[in-house]
Design an enzyme around this catalytic site. Sequence first.
Site, PDB file in Angstrom:
ATOM      1  N   GLY A   1       8.682   2.090   7.552  1.00  0.00           N
ATOM      2  CA  GLY A   1       8.494   0.725   7.091  1.00  0.00           C
ATOM      3  C   GLY A   1       7.513   0.668   5.931  1.00  0.00           C
TER       4      GLY A   1
ATOM      5  N   GLY B   1       9.813   6.059   5.753  1.00  0.00           N
ATOM      6  CA  GLY B   1      11.049   5.823   6.480  1.00  0.00           C
ATOM      7  C   GLY B   1      10.882   4.851   7.622  1.00  0.00           C
TER       8      GLY B   1
ATOM      9  N   ASP C   1       2.997  13.173  13.873  1.00  0.00           N
ATOM     10  CA  ASP C   1       3.199  13.033  12.431  1.00  0.00           C
ATOM     11  C   ASP C   1       1.857  13.098  11.706  1.00  0.00           C
ATOM     12  OD1 ASP C   1       4.713  12.719  10.123  1.00  0.00           O
ATOM     13  OD2 ASP C   1       4.537  10.542  10.147  1.00  0.00           O
TER      14      ASP C   1
ATOM     15  N   LEU D   1       0.823  -1.211   0.000  1.00  0.00           N
ATOM     16  CA  LEU D   1       0.000   0.000   0.000  1.00  0.00           C
ATOM     17  C   LEU D   1       0.854   1.255   0.000  1.00  0.00           C
ATOM     18  CD1 LEU D   1      -2.844  -0.888   2.527  1.00  0.00           C
ATOM     19  CD2 LEU D   1      -3.007  -0.749   0.051  1.00  0.00           C
TER      20      LEU D   1
END
Length: 739
Positions: free
Chosen positions: A448, A446, A564, A442
């Site tokens: 994974g 950074g 984030d 998908l």
Amino acid sequence: MHTTQSVQTYQKPHLSSVIGCRPVPTHAAPRSSAHPMAAALPLLLLLLVLALPAATHALTADGQALLAFKAAVLRDPTGALADWNASDADPCSWNGVACDAAGTGVRRVVALSLPRKGLVATLPASALPASLRHLNLRSNRLFGALPPALIAGATGLRSLVLYENELDGPVPAELGALPYLQILDLSANSFNGSLPASILKCRRLRALALARNNLTGQLPPGFGQELSALELLNLSYNRFSAAIPDDIGNLSRLQGTVDLSHNHFSGPIPASLGNLPEKVYIDLTYNNLSGPIPQNGALENRGPTAFMGNPGLCGPPLKNACSPSSNPFVPNDGDSAPAGARRSKGLGKVAIVAIVLSDVVGILIIALVFFYCYWRAVSPKKKGQGGAAGSKWSRSGKDCGCFSRDEPETPSDQAEQYGLVVLDQQVKFDLDELLKASAFVLGKSGIGIVYKVVLEDGLITAVRRLGEGGLQRFKEFQSEVEAIAKVRHPNIVTLRAYYWSFDEKLLIYDYITNGSLSTAIHGKPGTMTLTPLPWDARLKIMKGVASGMSFLHEFSPKKYVHGDLRPNNVLLGMDMEPYISDFGLGRLANIAGGASSFSQSDRAGVEKAKTQQPDASVSPLVSRGSCYQAPEALKTLKPSQKWDVYSFGVILLEMITGRSPIMLLETMQMDLVQWVQFCIEERKPSSNVLDSFLAGDSEREDEMIAVLKVALCCVQANPERRPSMRHVEETLERLNVSS
């Protein structure tokens, strides 16, 4: 799977071609309007027009091949094949059938999956569709042989899963004609005979599961050499005999348990088994193996349970010692010499001297290691380093291992905790089903890779793979991930399970179907099609994200900071309800040994801004993550709740304006916040700021301006002047949404 059926059109044939199909009369007919054939002509044309569309909708060859399978079904208790109708144009809408156009424009059957349907049937001798890639008929009541003709034509088959049926007869040699086969699971049937040597032609085979059958004979020569791609191997509960192949140590990709138990394998355990990855558990129980157990690699330090049921085995870890004659590493002087003489010769003066010398050398080595550790521990004190000595003591103690007090548990102490850990009772699948499932990438970051994983029963999950490395912090990881799993809110993605092993860390979430908010606003990269979101949908998303973030900040167990938040981390459900994802992910990645919550480009951008060293090729804050990071990110890398508020404000501006912060930076060297503030200072009309799709909705413009004001409060440069997410949520909830 939803597929769009192609519309077949009918072109009326030319009249001359229709007349040309009629028999030519043998004699001339008089010109008369009452001629019988002339009167019948319109009727014939009408019948032809009615018949031709039916012909164009005739079932495809793939559908006819599947109907041959349906015809062999004697019982269908769950009605799994009820919608398999010959009158359909193609089988792509049938239960259990998946199709793919594969760039040709013609949809072909690529998968047939009917697990646990209770089907009672024999497999037909007719060929499967040649385009078939995946066949899963596990846990039914199929009986009889596996006809070679059934699989001979499906040369593109990737997976063949017939686990837990009642099939018998030999394993077809025609399996060797499937060069792309990756998964072969024939477990829990009654297959007999030997494993055909042609199976070695399937060099892409990753999973071979033949457990609980009646297979006999030896494994084909070259088994380990040719099938080097194997990741799963289960041959247990059969009647395989002869020796275990020496080249089995070439299977360097194996994972989990290599199960050779409950067979008739004989002879010594090949030392090459020790070449398998050390994390692999080798189960050799209940065979006819004999001789000493090799002590190397994956076989070293194994418990006795891996070797029980083999009376002929000896040596560690078993209690029965090997006799000198059975140990290939001890020379045998022949059977003619008396046992007493051999013992006397074995303990001669040379041997005694060697033993004494080796003991002395061993004691000296231990003494040197102890002295070195002691010297490392006390040397800082002699140099008068004061407080620094304490930290150096701790480090030297950990390095040497003899003065350590706070060492974490070793991996062997924690081994029982590794594997799939279920955090929600709704999770019904196990690790085996997860590993066998189909996976599609998908996205990557950074931290994974995220996969869409489709299990055999149709359940879809999202699996994030974290970085490799790090075992010493398992308990910290466990505590953190269990705390995250306790966060339950209608607008937050739920963490259902996790997997922890030596070199793999996985997080298993609910799969959210409608993609990310970024795609909903701007469309997929590289595509020109975009259906703009109406204002009601946008306001619903804004309220949902605000509610989820308010819950994280105020009511979650640890009052989390996301750190984030961006449109890529807001996922949309079937009814466009938002789900916040990836909170707490940065810390988990750090614990697991992966990347932190910032990419390397983000860190580089922050460091450049700190030192005020502009790069001609990279403008300040030009990285993707920095578009949503608060200005205080230039001074600290530790996010706060006020940082989240700023990120949410940028998302609000993006949804109101329809503009991409990244594109603004690249084209105007101005971030979205600066651009909106510039438009306000220049007294630009609201139509210049609002998304062009929204600008025409004058009745809702007041709501849009109200949201714009909330967004501008959230992106204040001073963190103290930003509202809390709870206050933002309450403000947005007061806005009316027209039905």
